[in-house]
Motif scaffolding. Structure first.
Motif, PDB file in Angstrom:
ATOM      1  N   LEU A 121       0.826  -1.205  -0.118  1.00 20.38           N
ATOM      2  CA  LEU A 121      -0.033   0.043  -0.003  1.00 20.38           C
ATOM      3  C   LEU A 121       0.818   1.162   0.078  1.00 20.38           C
ATOM      4  CD1 LEU A 121      -2.700   1.264   0.164  1.00 20.38           C
ATOM      5  CD2 LEU A 121      -2.544   1.069   2.670  1.00 20.38           C
ATOM      6  N   TYR A 122       1.874   1.272   0.929  1.00 22.24           N
ATOM      7  CA  TYR A 122       2.697   2.570   0.833  1.00 22.24           C
ATOM      8  C   TYR A 122       3.634   2.518  -0.387  1.00 22.24           C
ATOM      9  CZ  TYR A 122       6.965   0.755   3.389  1.00 22.24           C
ATOM     10  OH  TYR A 122       7.908  -0.033   4.186  1.00 22.24           O
ATOM     11  N   MET A 123       4.046   1.549  -0.718  1.00 27.10           N
ATOM     12  CA  MET A 123       4.860   1.378  -2.090  1.00 27.10           C
ATOM     13  C   MET A 123       4.039   2.023  -3.365  1.00 27.10           C
ATOM     14  SD  MET A 123       7.837   0.845  -1.349  1.00 27.10           S
ATOM     15  CE  MET A 123       8.752   0.353  -3.074  1.00 27.10           C
ATOM     16  N   TRP A 124       2.575   1.800  -3.182  1.00 25.73           N
ATOM     17  CA  TRP A 124       1.790   2.044  -4.280  1.00 25.73           C
ATOM     18  C   TRP A 124       1.960   3.555  -4.481  1.00 25.73           C
ATOM     19  CZ3 TRP A 124      -4.019   2.495  -3.530  1.00 25.73           C
ATOM     20  CH2 TRP A 124      -4.766   2.767  -4.683  1.00 25.73           C
ATOM     21  N   GLY A 125       2.119   4.215  -3.366  1.00 25.71           N
ATOM     22  CA  GLY A 125       2.429   5.635  -3.392  1.00 25.71           C
ATOM     23  C   GLY A 125       3.263   6.035  -4.354  1.00 25.71           C
ATOM     24  N   GLY A 126       4.741   5.468  -4.375  1.00 22.02           N
ATOM     25  CA  GLY A 126       5.914   5.790  -5.260  1.00 22.02           C
ATOM     26  C   GLY A 126       5.526   5.179  -6.627  1.00 22.02           C
ATOM     27  N   LEU A 139      -1.640  -1.388  -7.262  1.00 23.80           N
ATOM     28  CA  LEU A 139      -2.922  -1.464  -6.922  1.00 23.80           C
ATOM     29  C   LEU A 139      -3.464  -2.749  -6.715  1.00 23.80           C
ATOM     30  CD1 LEU A 139      -5.827  -0.160  -6.212  1.00 23.80           C
ATOM     31  CD2 LEU A 139      -5.937   0.062  -8.705  1.00 23.80           C
ATOM     32  N   PHE A 140      -3.475  -3.643  -7.907  1.00 23.28           N
ATOM     33  CA  PHE A 140      -3.909  -4.905  -7.944  1.00 23.28           C
ATOM     34  C   PHE A 140      -3.210  -5.970  -6.861  1.00 23.28           C
ATOM     35  CE2 PHE A 140      -5.758  -3.683 -11.994  1.00 23.28           C
ATOM     36  CZ  PHE A 140      -7.381  -3.690 -11.612  1.00 23.28           C
ATOM     37  N   LEU A 141      -1.812  -5.685  -6.787  1.00 25.28           N
ATOM     38  CA  LEU A 141      -0.992  -6.517  -5.614  1.00 25.28           C
ATOM     39  C   LEU A 141      -1.516  -6.252  -4.557  1.00 25.28           C
ATOM     40  CD1 LEU A 141       1.101  -8.585  -5.229  1.00 25.28           C
ATOM     41  CD2 LEU A 141       2.816  -6.593  -5.177  1.00 25.28           C
ATOM     42  N   PHE A 142      -1.904  -4.986  -4.000  1.00 19.63           N
ATOM     43  CA  PHE A 142      -2.383  -4.419  -2.646  1.00 19.63           C
ATOM     44  C   PHE A 142      -3.563  -5.220  -2.515  1.00 19.63           C
ATOM     45  CE2 PHE A 142      -5.540  -1.416  -1.166  1.00 19.63           C
ATOM     46  CZ  PHE A 142      -5.602  -1.541   0.115  1.00 19.63           C
TER      47      PHE A 142
END
Length: 201
Positions: A121-126, A139-142
């Protein structure tokens, strides 16, 4: 705006290692997700294990070390972490098969997956800042980690199948991004990956 290698992971110094790491992630994730989604039998895990060690694990760890040398903090953190995840998964299943551990409590496995979901989730920000395709990968991995975690905790086949399909989508976008970087390294702007958010022009 042309989509080049620089649009995905930043400044290029020599060959870009990202396609290797993305492919290692994608194709290992595809296989396990096919099992989680119920598309192939659970006995296929025996094929996932060596792939998780060699491609999902080792290839991503190597990619992470190269990203560190390139000064890419996001790429270093992502590839090293997900390479380590595949090593964790393969060792966990192997230890259970060899009876090194007495059992794999489903609740503990579920929370482990949810913790990986929090990391994602926080790596999604990057990832949002890198490209649209990488954004969708994370997104889909989260969603896959959280759904699979809940499926393990509540022993829900439906949630596990849903998590498998989310995993397939994550793998699909990762494979596409890998393909795009390879082709664009030879002819920039050939394969679009979509703009990242909040990026400076």
């Amino acid at each position: 705006m042309s989509e080049t290698v620089e649009n995905v992971f930043g400044k290029v110094i020599g060959a870009d290692p990202a396609p290797l790491g993305l492919a290692g992630f994608a194709f290992t994730t595809f296989l396990l997700s096919f099992i989680n989604a119920g598309l192939i039998p659970s006995s296929g895990v025996s094929v996932v294990l060596p792939l998780a060690f060699a491609y999902g694990g080792l290839a991503q760890l190597v990619t992470g070390s190269w990203e560190m040398r390139r000064g890419n903090t996001f790429g270093f953190t992502a590839f090293t972490s997900y390479g380590s995840f595949w090593m964790f998964y393969a060792l966990m299943v192997l230890f259970a098969d060899l009876h090194v551990v007495s059992s794999l409590p489903s609740v503990a496995v579920g929370w482990a997956l949810i913790l990986w979901g929090i990391f994602t989730l926080y790596m999604w920000g990057g990832a949002m800042m890198a490209s649209l395709t990488l954004n969708l990968t994370f997104l889909f991995l989260f969603l896959a980690f959280f759904t699979l975690g809940a499926g393990a905790i509540y022993s829900s086949v439906a949630l596990t199948h849903a998590g498998g399909y989310f995993g397939i989508l994550a793998a699909l976008f990762a494979a596409y991004t890998s393909f795009a970087i390879v082709i664009n390294s030879m002819k920039p702007g050939t394969i679009p990956v979509g703009p990242g958010l909040f990026r400076k022009n």
